[in-house]
Design an enzyme around this catalytic site. Structure first.
Site, mmCIF file in Angstrom:
data_model
loop_
_atom_site.group_PDB
_atom_site.id
_atom_site.type_symbol
_atom_site.label_atom_id
_atom_site.label_comp_id
_atom_site.label_asym_id
_atom_site.label_seq_id
_atom_site.Cartn_x
_atom_site.Cartn_y
_atom_site.Cartn_z
ATOM 1 N N GLY A 9 0.803 -1.211 0.000
ATOM 2 C CA GLY A 9 0.000 0.000 0.000
ATOM 3 C C GLY A 9 0.835 1.259 0.000
ATOM 4 O O GLY A 9 0.412 2.314 -0.501
ATOM 5 N N ASN A 10 2.083 1.170 0.528
ATOM 6 C CA ASN A 10 2.946 2.356 0.558
ATOM 7 C C ASN A 10 3.499 2.703 -0.816
ATOM 8 O O ASN A 10 4.145 3.741 -0.976
ATOM 9 C CB ASN A 10 4.092 2.167 1.553
ATOM 10 N N LYS A 122 -5.635 -7.102 11.471
ATOM 11 C CA LYS A 122 -5.123 -6.479 10.251
ATOM 12 C C LYS A 122 -5.137 -4.963 10.378
ATOM 13 O O LYS A 122 -6.178 -4.338 10.591
ATOM 14 C CB LYS A 122 -5.982 -6.907 9.053
ATOM 15 N N LYS A 206 -3.366 -8.986 1.581
ATOM 16 C CA LYS A 206 -3.061 -8.915 0.149
ATOM 17 C C LYS A 206 -2.006 -9.928 -0.278
ATOM 18 O O LYS A 206 -2.109 -10.547 -1.341
ATOM 19 C CB LYS A 206 -2.617 -7.478 -0.172
ATOM 20 N N LYS A 264 3.950 -11.278 4.795
ATOM 21 C CA LYS A 264 4.714 -11.380 3.545
ATOM 22 C C LYS A 264 5.576 -12.642 3.547
ATOM 23 O O LYS A 264 5.637 -13.377 2.543
ATOM 24 C CB LYS A 264 5.589 -10.131 3.365
#
Length: 311
Positions: A9-10, A122, A206, A264
């Site tokens: 998102g960054n 989250k 994600k 991740k």
């Protein structure tokens, strides 16, 4: 090579930046300069985070006096998929004249009895100091937790089971289309007692959705691209050091923060363990070097890239 890229998102909105459209569009265009290079040499699927955007929309919705109640997170996820997908689709079309690009609003199937619904974890939205976070939690009925040196809102994050539109994504790829999909992990949906899809109040991770989709699409490589160059062993300690080439077995022996690097690492490990192919975590602007084996944290079954026999 068929490559799936998960943008953090960054990549669209960095911490401390104003969340105005001009800033985000400029960031998308910068990201697309790297992605266009990958698309010139590989089949490409792109997913992306939406944490800052969905949190911002949630705040606006909760504060809108014209609404009887805030919009649910499945609806907010759909809004951010459309918005970010539009920006990415247009930037890719401008960067790659003649290439077909499709931004899809996709749904991610989760279990209605996933235990995550009872344990929000989250992170979404902007960061606050503890006092402000606790004040907002009291005002809006949020759950907040510490995220590094700041505090943020947390929502349920059930495990993804399937991207509902997987067959359509595969068909588009077969026609040479660059597909942008599964934004924010996809809109979380469950099947009711009659088999109908319905949205739920949650945000799907994600990277975990991307790993699932990468396997279903027979991708050769899965890149989780963020703003850090490597996964770090002993992060924040005097023994901190970058991890280059590694294996799922080695990564699973280490501890990583549940709210940031942990998902991740879990996602890339799952993909490599299931497929025997390559996954990596690294910086967006080093994507091509990561595929070449000279940057990022590269995860393969035997710690070698390009893959070679261990016999």
């Amino acid at each position: 090579m068929r490559v799936i890229v998960a943008l953090g998102g960054n990549a669209v909105l960095r911490r401390g930046e104003r969340p105005d459209a001009a800033t985000q569009v400029a960031n998308v265009r910068a990201a697309v300069r790297t992605l266009a290079g990958l698309a010139g040499r590989h089949e490409l699927v792109i997913t992306h985070g939406n944490g800052p955007q969905v949190g911002m929309l949630a705040m606006q919705s909760a504060a809108d006096p014209g609404l009887s109640g805030p919009y649910p997170f499945d609806a907010l996820g759909a809004q951010t998929q459309g918005l970010l997908g539009y920006w990415m689709q247009q930037a890719l079309q401008n960067a790659l004249p003649g290439r077909q690009v499709l931004a899809m609003v996709t749904q991610t199937l989760v279990s209605a009895v996933d235990p995550a619904f009872a344990a929000p974890a989250k992170f979404v939205g902007q960061v606050y100091d503890r006092e402000e976070a606790e004040k907002l939690a009291a005002e809006h009925g949020w759950t907040v937790k510490q995220d590094g040196s700041h505090w943020r809102r947390v929502v349920p994050s059930p495990a993804p089971r399937r991207v509902v539109e997987t067959r359509l994504i595969r068909r588009m790829m077969g026609e040479g289309v660059i597909v942008v999909c599964a934004g924010g992990g996809g809109i979380p949906v469950v099947r009711d007692e009659r088999g109908r899809l319905t949205g739920v109040e949650a945000v799907v991770d994600k990277d975990l959705t991307t790993a699932l989709l990468a396997e279903a699409l027979d991708c050769d490589a899965f890149l989780s691209l963020t703003d850090v160059p490597h996964v770090m062993r002993g992060f924040g300690t005097p023994e901190e050091r970058a991890i280059g080439h590694t294996t799922p077995h080695e990564l699973r022996a280490l501890d990583f923060p549940a709210g940031s690097m942990g998902p991740k690492v879990e996602a890339v490990c799952r993909f490599v363990e299931t497929t025997g192919d390559m996954a990596a975590i690294g910086r967006l602007d080093q994507a091509e070097s990561i595929l070449g084996g000279t940057a990022g944290t590269i995860v393969t079954p035997n710690g070698r890239w390009p893959l070679t026999s261990t016999l």
